[in-house]
Motif scaffolding. Structure first.
Motif, PDB file in Angstrom:
ATOM      1  N   UNK B 340     -19.478 -43.206  25.646  1.00  0.00           N
ATOM      2  CA  UNK B 340     -18.276 -42.933  24.742  1.00  0.00           C
ATOM      3  C   UNK B 340     -18.039 -41.495  24.294  1.00  0.00           C
ATOM      4  N   UNK B 341     -19.290 -40.972  24.024  1.00  0.00           N
ATOM      5  CA  UNK B 341     -19.026 -39.445  23.629  1.00  0.00           C
ATOM      6  C   UNK B 341     -18.696 -38.651  24.615  1.00  0.00           C
ATOM      7  N   UNK B 342     -19.167 -38.810  25.772  1.00  0.00           N
ATOM      8  CA  UNK B 342     -18.573 -38.046  27.367  1.00  0.00           C
ATOM      9  C   UNK B 342     -17.192 -38.387  27.324  1.00  0.00           C
ATOM     10  N   UNK B 343     -16.870 -39.665  27.479  1.00  0.00           N
ATOM     11  CA  UNK B 343     -15.514 -39.984  27.967  1.00  0.00           C
ATOM     12  C   UNK B 343     -14.562 -39.323  26.708  1.00  0.00           C
ATOM     13  N   UNK B 344     -14.855 -39.575  25.442  1.00  0.00           N
ATOM     14  CA  UNK B 344     -13.901 -39.063  24.559  1.00  0.00           C
ATOM     15  C   UNK B 344     -13.680 -37.383  24.468  1.00  0.00           C
ATOM     16  N   UNK B 426     -12.825 -43.376  17.909  1.00  0.00           N
ATOM     17  CA  UNK B 426     -13.573 -41.958  17.890  1.00  0.00           C
ATOM     18  C   UNK B 426     -12.848 -40.867  18.350  1.00  0.00           C
ATOM     19  N   UNK B 427     -11.862 -41.125  19.157  1.00  0.00           N
ATOM     20  CA  UNK B 427     -11.169 -40.168  19.985  1.00  0.00           C
ATOM     21  C   UNK B 427     -10.674 -38.939  18.953  1.00  0.00           C
ATOM     22  N   UNK B 478     -20.963 -35.963  16.531  1.00  0.00           N
ATOM     23  CA  UNK B 478     -20.283 -36.660  15.506  1.00  0.00           C
ATOM     24  C   UNK B 478     -19.993 -38.233  16.117  1.00  0.00           C
ATOM     25  N   UNK B 479     -19.386 -38.075  17.510  1.00  0.00           N
ATOM     26  CA  UNK B 479     -18.933 -39.404  18.036  1.00  0.00           C
ATOM     27  C   UNK B 479     -20.091 -40.141  18.346  1.00  0.00           C
ATOM     28  N   UNK B 480     -21.346 -39.551  18.889  1.00  0.00           N
ATOM     29  CA  UNK B 480     -22.556 -40.176  19.108  1.00  0.00           C
ATOM     30  C   UNK B 480     -22.837 -41.055  17.967  1.00  0.00           C
ATOM     31  N   UNK B 531     -29.601 -36.693  18.518  1.00  0.00           N
ATOM     32  CA  UNK B 531     -29.016 -35.564  19.052  1.00  0.00           C
ATOM     33  C   UNK B 531     -28.384 -34.724  17.853  1.00  0.00           C
ATOM     34  N   UNK B 532     -28.877 -34.782  16.522  1.00  0.00           N
ATOM     35  CA  UNK B 532     -28.722 -33.909  15.431  1.00  0.00           C
ATOM     36  C   UNK B 532     -29.524 -33.079  15.659  1.00  0.00           C
TER      37      UNK B 532
END
Lengths: 334, 544, 343
Positions: B340-344, B426-427, B478-480, B531-532
């Motif tokens: 989702x992070x990559x796509x957004x 989340x976009x 943030x999205x992750x 990721x943080x």
């Protein structure tokens, strides 16, 4: 072109090939409550069970998925969800002699659109210390001013409370129920919150003296080390024993209209209504089995016999929307 | 001609993305136009005003409290040197990884009338009943405000700190020389200059707050979200639910517009960014102590205490809470969050790129309609996502009828539905973070790159994307983390037998037995920290 | 009483000495320029005076009040100092008038308005009072900055390379204007620059800094004609060193003939070098070929020849009518001047 795309799609998509010996379940009940029964079913029949659990929105999902839905059965935790599935034309008759034999007529749809699996009573718990056992208590009395500031309950809009309010409407009519709701609201020790266990806990801590709660919570709390002292601080009371009897709710199952594994689904439903599963419901989840003759758990049996409200669930269910409106009108939760 | 052609290609991409991401909402509105409005009138007459009032108070309270927590923290870490600052600077983002439904549960357990804190107090002072003393009630609107602010303040902290970093020290030095104390300079210079960033962060926070259901439900606070659930799942009235969603979208629209307006006013100023190499103020003595203690207090309540309680649950209930499936759940959570992070981010870059190079008046529109999914509560969004996806599935099946292949629910019944719903939701976060970086890239770089014969795609990959690095990393982070925590959409849309950490935790939380899922809950927090850590390290390396 | 007095000031950063035992006095209504190459410590000195950094050692006294010594430190906001930054540091969110009024927090509303108007008039920006800084030209922004720094009547004005962002054509006009404004306001100022032309035009006194110390303090003419050391000589103008033998305090022998000094060189003794600037060089076609011509260009009134002599390169102007024939031998002569001799 179409064919090429079809082949392409079938190779690139990771759609699990649907094996014949499978059954897909949408469940409103937490998996940990039903998993042992499903495991036993698989062991016995070799049919694999797949589950999606959610507390909200599953009915919409079945509806939207339409005829391609992969759900075969839906397990619900209350009767209004059963009726809703039926009224939205998402079910098909469960045609099984075994089921008809196992379940009394009042706990299944005449056409077999739904079948109840377990019964639970809407009990009233009273503080041992401050109120003692209340054998003659009625739901109506909860609005009595003598209990001012003494009652705890979960949200009025929770299906369990909604069912109770709907049964009040069915017995007393709209106006009387509304003033009853106002009375109960005035008696609340705190704003409706938490689940049924939390109400008993509040009684233990002295925040209130009376708590509405389903029967099986009492049994489960007694089995939990941390929660046992809460349950020990209250008596379980079956209301309205002198007149119509205590309000019942049920958990149940429907066979979806577009079930792809109907054979297997029927096997599961039959299994769930039969002695073994009914026994497990009784002993593990402390519920009242629907099949007559199945033994109660020792603990549940120790609470004694009681009189059930005999008004058919389908009748009570008619008043559910009105009950919800009344709860909004008296701002029960606010 | 070449350039015209390639421009229209970007335009098509951007509009396509806009159409896809706003489809769920569009379908929802379309559905709502059919059907009666009895339920809505009934709500209007009874409880709706209470809900609106609660929603507004909740949002206002969360925003105010977030400001009180995050603005001083942002200022301290951006400008001051004090003991432990290096650690506080990133540790203060940790609460982001804490789902609200967990923190709310933990705090209720602690501070409830029947919780250990009040029990201990009663034993200590010999109180008998609630009438003997006063104690704050956590399950109230106020309690919900505190819980939500504790996990959402990091948005404001992060964005505000970055904005302060980009302000030139000289402005503050000038202000100080003109007789303003550091505190006065903060109010007269730093705060007004960072206004755009603050409003952007507050818009994010208010959307998150509006979409929250778990906390307000748990605290029995009825908001508009409650109303949407009631009408849809209680009254079974899609029309009324859509209308209430409409009211919420109106709030959202106001929030977004406010943000755009304030950003427009500051675009000129934002070009003057500065790299400040050293600390502006070195705190000493009681001020240094005060700064450190303030950070510790925030960290304690927003992170250490809830994590500590989870750890203690895990130890007490280890046998029941341990589950060898964790690693599978964690892996599935991780995988879907990464996707989702990559796509957004990719979609937001395309939309923003078109917004930059486009010449049409409507060029900002795809970005705006794409962001509308953010304020929809999870379950509503999930059902809204099902509307177009099931339609698509039905059409596809009809079309392929007669071939050997029957796709079934190719879109709505697979993990695709989950990923799509997450991206829709989340976009807006991704776009916000990337856009903040984008406005800082000088337009003359575009001209330079074009004059050197690069086409749009080359300009995007070789000029913009490297310069957007900071924004992309922030967006990804943030999205992750949001994906790791996301619950209602996951719960409803997941395929059979698919569990994420959040759905696993929820089946116990929904039975008020978080203890039995405490290890999974800790996993959510821990996986969110990964990721943080990396983003923080990468940003530090970039800065030095 | 002097406006500013620095005594034995030292500042270290990361273990490196940036200013070392620096002493400086600035008299009332005097403009002193700290001149030097980048890294010489001039901006650090300015910041120390402003209180933007804390010196490890030494004393800073402004108008008789000790601002900083080993026991005390006055925060910048209590020093009443005006400062003009290289990039002006105008507040982008405030209008011109609001920028000027920023430091006037102790004034009441009417006084504040009056003072702002007064300052706007002083810098000829009255009609721009409601504009924002980014809507002004560089020169206008600079005038806002000076008005802002002077508005609250500071005890001392600090200017950090204020003219480096201004176009060459208008720079000297602006320098004159601002010098006049400062003089009119009767305020002492310290000005930091790396350009000697700006320093000559703007300051009353120059302090040439080198490696954290003041190499020489004096007016422009003294510094130029009597540099105390090589660094000062080199900084104030391009030149070359020619080996020389001092015959007496006014007379020197070089390989290019005798050189007569127009001033007495107190330190002239024995073998050494003299520092020759382009103005002191005379090139003509002659018998001996002393120099190698590297390049020549015509700029109107004169030719500029880049020559190599004594292994050093230098550009020398020659009036057009005396243009050299570069195919012929070129003789290098040194005109009589105030010789700078270094042994």
């Amino acid at each position: 072109m179409k064919k090429a795309l079809a082949i392409l799609l079938s190779t690139v998509t990771c759609l699990p090939a649907m094996a014949a010996e499978e059954i897909n379940i949408y469940s409103f009940r937490q998996p940990f409550l039903i998993q042992p029964i499903l495991d036993d079913f698989t062991k016995q029949t070799g049919i694999k069970t797949n589950v999606v659990f959610a507390k909200k929105g599953l009915i919409e999902r079945v509806k939207r998925e339409g005829k391609h839905s992969r759900a075969d059965v839906v397990l619900t935790s209350n009767f209004s969800a059963l009726m809703q599935l039926e009224s939205m034309d998402l079910t098909q008759p469960i045609k099984s002699d075994a089921v008809t034999k196992n379940i009394p007529a009042s706990f299944r749809d005449p056409e077999g659109q739904w079948v109840a699996l377990t019964k639970r009573v809407r009990n009233v718990y009273s503080s041992k210390e401050r109120l003692g056992k209340l054998d003659a208590l009625t739901y109506e009395e909860l609005a009595d001013v003598k209990y001012k500031g003494k009652i705890c309950t979960r949200s009025g809009k929770h299906p369990y409370n909604l069912g109770l309010v709907a049964s009040m409407v069915a017995h007393h009519g709209e106006a009387e129920t509304k003033s009853w709701l106002e009375g109960v609201k005035a008696n609340l020790a705190r704003k409706p919150q938490g689940n049924d266990r939390a109400q008993v806990k509040a009684v233990k801590e002295g925040l209130c003296d009376l708590a509405l709660g389903n029967s099986y919570y009492f049994g489960k709390m007694l089995q939990d080390e941390k929660q046992k002292p809460w349950a020990d601080s209250v008596y379980i009371n079956f209301p309205n024993q002198t007149n119509r009897g205590a309000h019942l709710n049920v958990s149940g199952v429907v066979l979806t209209k577009y079930s792809k594994n109907k054979e297997n689904a029927l096997k599961l439903i039959e299994f769930m209504t039969d002695n073994k599963a009914q026994n497990m419901y009784a002993s593990m989840n402390m519920e009242y089995p629907v099949k007559p003759g199945v033994a109660l758990s020792e603990l549940v049996a120790s609470w004694g016999e009681f009189k059930e409200d005999n008004l058919p669930l389908s009748e009570i269910s008619k008043y559910r929307p009105l009950a919800l409106k009344l709860i909004d009108e008296v701002k029960f939760d606010l | 001609m070449q350039s015209l052609l390639s421009l229209s290609k970007w335009q098509v991409f951007a509009w396509l993305i806009g159409a896809c991401l706003s489809a769920p909402l569009a379908f929802l509105i379309f559905e709502s136009l059919q059907g009666d409005s009895d339920v809505f009138t009934h709500l209007w007459d009874t409880v709706l005003w209470d809900y609106i009032y609660n929603t507004l108070v909740l949002i206002a309270g969360v925003l105010l409290l977030s400001c009180l927590i995050a603005l001083p923290l942002g200022w301290l870490t951006a400008y001051c040197q004090f003991p432990g600052k290096k650690y506080f600077e990133w540790a203060l983002m940790l609460p982001l990884a804490m789902p609200t439904y967990i923190i709310a549960y933990v705090y209720t357990d602690l501070f409830d009338y029947a919780g250990p804190v009040q029990i201990a107090l009663r034993e200590w002072f010999g109180w008998q009943s609630p009438d003997d003393y006063w104690f704050f009630d956590i399950r109230t609107l106020g309690g919900a405000i505190v819980m939500i602010a504790l996990v959402l303040y990091p948005y404001l902290y992060l964005i505000f700190k970055t904005a302060l970093r980009e302000q030139s020290f000289k402005l503050l030095q000038a202000s100080q020389l003109m007789g303003m104390s550091p505190l006065q300079s903060f109010f007269k210079v730093s705060l007004p200059l960072a206004r755009g960033a603050i409003v952007a962060a507050l818009a994010l926070i208010s959307m998150e707050t509006m979409a929250d259901f778990a906390t307000v439900h748990y605290f029995a606070v009825s908001t508009l979200t409650t109303a949407v659930y009631d009408t849809w799942l209680g009254y079974y009235s899609l029309t009324a639910a859509a209308k209430i969603s409409g009211i919420m979208l109106l709030f959202l629209f106001v929030a977004i517009t406010l943000e755009k307006i304030s950003r427009k006013n500051t675009t000129v100023h934002e070009r003057q960014s500065a790299v400040n190499d050293t600390h502006l103020y070195v705190l000493s003595g009681k001020y240094a102590w005060f700064a450190s203690i303030y950070c510790i207090v925030v960290l304690f309540f927003a992170f250490a205490l809830p994590v500590g309680v989870l750890v203690s649950y895990s130890i007490d209930y280890f046998d029941q809470a341990w589950n060898s499936e964790f690693f599978l759940y964690a892996w599935q959570s991780l995988k879907i969050s990464l996707w989702v992070s990559v796509i957004a981010i990719a979609l937001s870059i395309i939309v923003l790129f078109y917004q930059r190079i486009g010449e049409q008046k409507s060029k900002a529109l795809p970005g705006r309609v794409s962001s509308t999914g953010y304020a929809l509560p999870g379950t509503v969004l999930a059902i809204a996502v099902l509307l177009p996806l099931t339609l698509l599935d039905t059409k596809l099946n009809e079309w392929l009828e007669g071939t050997t292949f029957e796709p079934g629910l190719l879109f709505s019944g697979t993990i695709f539905a989950m990923v799509f719903a997450y991206v829709v939701r989340f976009y807006a976060i991704a776009q916000g973070a990337v856009e903040a970086s984008y406005v800082r890239i000088s337009p003359s770089l575009d001209m330079a790159s074009q004059s050197m014969g690069k086409n749009f795609a080359q300009m995007l990959t070789s000029v913009h994307i490297p310069l957007l690095r900071g924004g992309i990393l922030t967006a990804g982070l943030l999205v992750f983390i949001e994906c790791m925590k996301e619950l209602p959409a996951a719960l409803l849309l997941r395929p059979f037998n698919f569990e994420t950490l959040a759905t696993h935790v929820f089946q116990y939380v929904s039975d008020e037995q978080l203890e039995l899922a405490s290890i999974s809950a800790l996993f959510i927090v821990l996986v969110g920290l990964v990721p943080l850590y990396f983003v923080n390290r990468s940003m530090e390396q970039h800065n030095s | 009483m002097s406006s500013l007095s620095l005594k034995n000031l030292s500042y270290q950063y990361d273990g490196q000495k940036v200013i070392e035992n620096l002493d400086l006095e600035v008299a009332e209504n005097e403009i002193v320029c700290l001149l030097g190459a980048s890294g010489c410590g001039k901006t650090t000195t300015l910041k120390a005076v402003a209180g933007l950094l804390t010196p490890q050692q030494g004393q800073i006294v402004i108008h008789g009040k000790t601002m900083s010594d080993n026991t005390q430190f006055t925060a910048p906001q209590h020093r009443n100092i005006g400062m003009m930054f290289q990039d002006y540091a105008l507040f982008p969110h405030l209008t011109v008038a609001q920028n000027i009024a920023f430091g006037l927090s102790k004034f009441n509303k009417a006084d504040k308005q009056e003072r702002v108007n007064e300052m706007l008039e002083l810098v000829h920006l009255s009609e721009f009072s409601e504009r924002y800084p980014h809507e002004l030209s560089g020169g206008q922004q600079q005038r806002v900055a000076i008005a802002r720094a002077l508005a609250y009547k500071p005890n001392l004005l600090l200017l950090d390379e204020p003219f480096s962002n201004i176009d060459a054509q208008v720079r000297f006009q602006l320098i004159n204007d601002i010098r006049q404004i400062i003089k009119d306001q009767k305020v002492s100022a310290i000005f930091v620059s790396h350009s000697k032309e700006e320093a000559f035009a703007f300051a009353d006194k120059l302090a040439v800094m080198h490696q954290g110390k003041i190499a020489q303090l004096g007016d422009a003419k003294t510094l130029f004609e009597q540099p105390a050391c090589k660094e000062v000589a080199e900084f104030l103008g391009q030149g070359i060193y020619i080996p020389a033998q001092a015959e007496d305090k006014c007379d020197f022998t070089t390989s290019f003939g005798r050189v007569t000094s127009t001033k007495v060189c107190e330190n002239a003794q024995g073998a050494g070098k003299i520092y020759i600037r382009p103005a002191h060089i005379q090139l003509e076609n002659g018998e001996t070929n002393d120099v190698e011509i590297l390049q020549s260009r015509f700029i109107g009134t004169e030719f500029i020849y880049q020559i190599k002599v004594a292994d050093q390169a230098i550009e020398v102007p020659v009036e057009s009518e005396h243009a050299l024939n570069i195919n012929e031998p070129v003789t290098f002569k040194i005109k009589p001047h105030a010789v700078n001799f270094f042994s």
